[in-house]
Design an enzyme around this catalytic site. Structure first.
Site, PDB file in Angstrom:
ATOM      1  N   SER A 133      58.521  82.285  31.603  1.00 37.33           N
ATOM      2  CA  SER A 133      59.332  81.714  30.472  1.00 37.33           C
ATOM      3  C   SER A 133      58.357  81.009  29.500  1.00 37.33           C
ATOM      4  O   SER A 133      57.202  80.514  30.101  1.00 37.33           O
ATOM      5  CB  SER A 133      60.464  80.752  30.648  1.00 37.33           C
ATOM      6  N   TYR A 193      62.797  72.824  34.903  1.00 43.95           N
ATOM      7  CA  TYR A 193      62.687  74.285  34.570  1.00 43.95           C
ATOM      8  C   TYR A 193      61.381  74.611  33.979  1.00 43.95           C
ATOM      9  O   TYR A 193      60.847  75.614  34.338  1.00 43.95           O
ATOM     10  CB  TYR A 193      63.599  74.625  33.510  1.00 43.95           C
TER      11      TYR A 193
END
Length: 260
Positions: A140, A153
């Site tokens: 990501s 995250y």
């Protein structure tokens, strides 16, 4: 000739489901991993995918023995895949001051990082012996710089990028490719929970098409869409003081108690 095989985790929705459809359209057989197996069967039927073109494996990616058993089952039923995509992941906000959020961080790493390595593990020897195959890690752009409220995250996706880079060096002498795909904002059930602006938001099918082409080309690293790659590089170059000021007051990712 037997059609090539792709093994995809997190295939029941979002990016994983879009990738499954794109690979099916390219003539691949599918090995689909999800906890919601009934949903996967309904989806495959709705897409007109023949029963002889796919197998569904139930596994919890956060439990190494579970996902590794699914991999071994895939080898027994369908053979060693040509492409393995470790896509399954979770994204939940956290506050380090809250005890329960430490467990959130542990669960995030168990799924996004340990789960990725455990996904690849059953297939490495077979690919090395065959001197061919592609291992794909879904990272990501959030792994490029830490965002307030996104500690678990962002840290997990930074680890994905570094892990895949390490693995790429290990696999290269054996003819096995390792591809890292770092999505920007993709329209999925996961991102619809976000309460902040998502620049360059991309539809999942468009992402899957670009990711498929990058994987087929064997690129080592790709940010999709490319505009987010430019943004991420610019953010990486910003001095910390300016970066911190820029993000001050930005809405944070929902914590587990706030997820709708």
């Amino acid at each position: 000739m037997t059609a090539p095989l792709v093994f995809i985790t997190g295939a029941s929705s979002g990016i994983g489901q879009a990738l499954a459809l794109r690979f099916h359209q390219a003539g691949y057989r599918l090995a689909l991993v999800a906890r919601r197996t009934s949903d996967m069967k309904s989806w495959a039927n709705a897409q007109g995918i023949g029963a002889d073109s796919y197998q569904i494996y139930s596994a919890d990616v956060s439990v190494p023995e579970s996902i590794m058993a699914a991999g071994q089952d895939c080898i027994a039923r369908q053979g060693v895949p040509d492409v393995v995509i470790a896509n399954a992941g979770i994204s939940v906000g956290m506050d380090t001051a809250i005890r329960a959020d430490i467990d959130v961080m542990a669960r995030t790493f168990a799924t996004n990082n340990i789960g990725m390595a455990a996904t690849f593990q059953p297939f490495v020897d077979g690919m090395v012996q065959r001197r061919g195959g592609t291992l794909v890690g879904i990272g990501s752009v959030a792994g490029i710089r830490g965002l307030p409220g996104h500690g678990a995250y962002c840290a997990s996706k930074a680890a994905v990028i570094s892990y895949c880079e390490s693995l790429r060096g290990e696999m290269r002498p054996h003819g096995v490719r390792v591809v890292t795909i770092s999505p920007g904002y993709i329209d999925t059930p996961l991102t619809r929970q976000n309460r902040y602006a998502m620049p360059f938001l991309m539809q999942a099918d468009c992402f899957a098409d670009r990711a498929f082409k990058a994987i087929a080309a064997g690129v080592s690293y790709r940010v999709i869409p490319w505009q987010m790659g430019v943004v991420a590089k610019l953010l990486r170059l910003l001095p910390n003081a300016l970066f911190d000021a820029l993000l001050a007051g930005r809405p944070r990712k929902r914590r587990q108690d706030e997820v709708q």
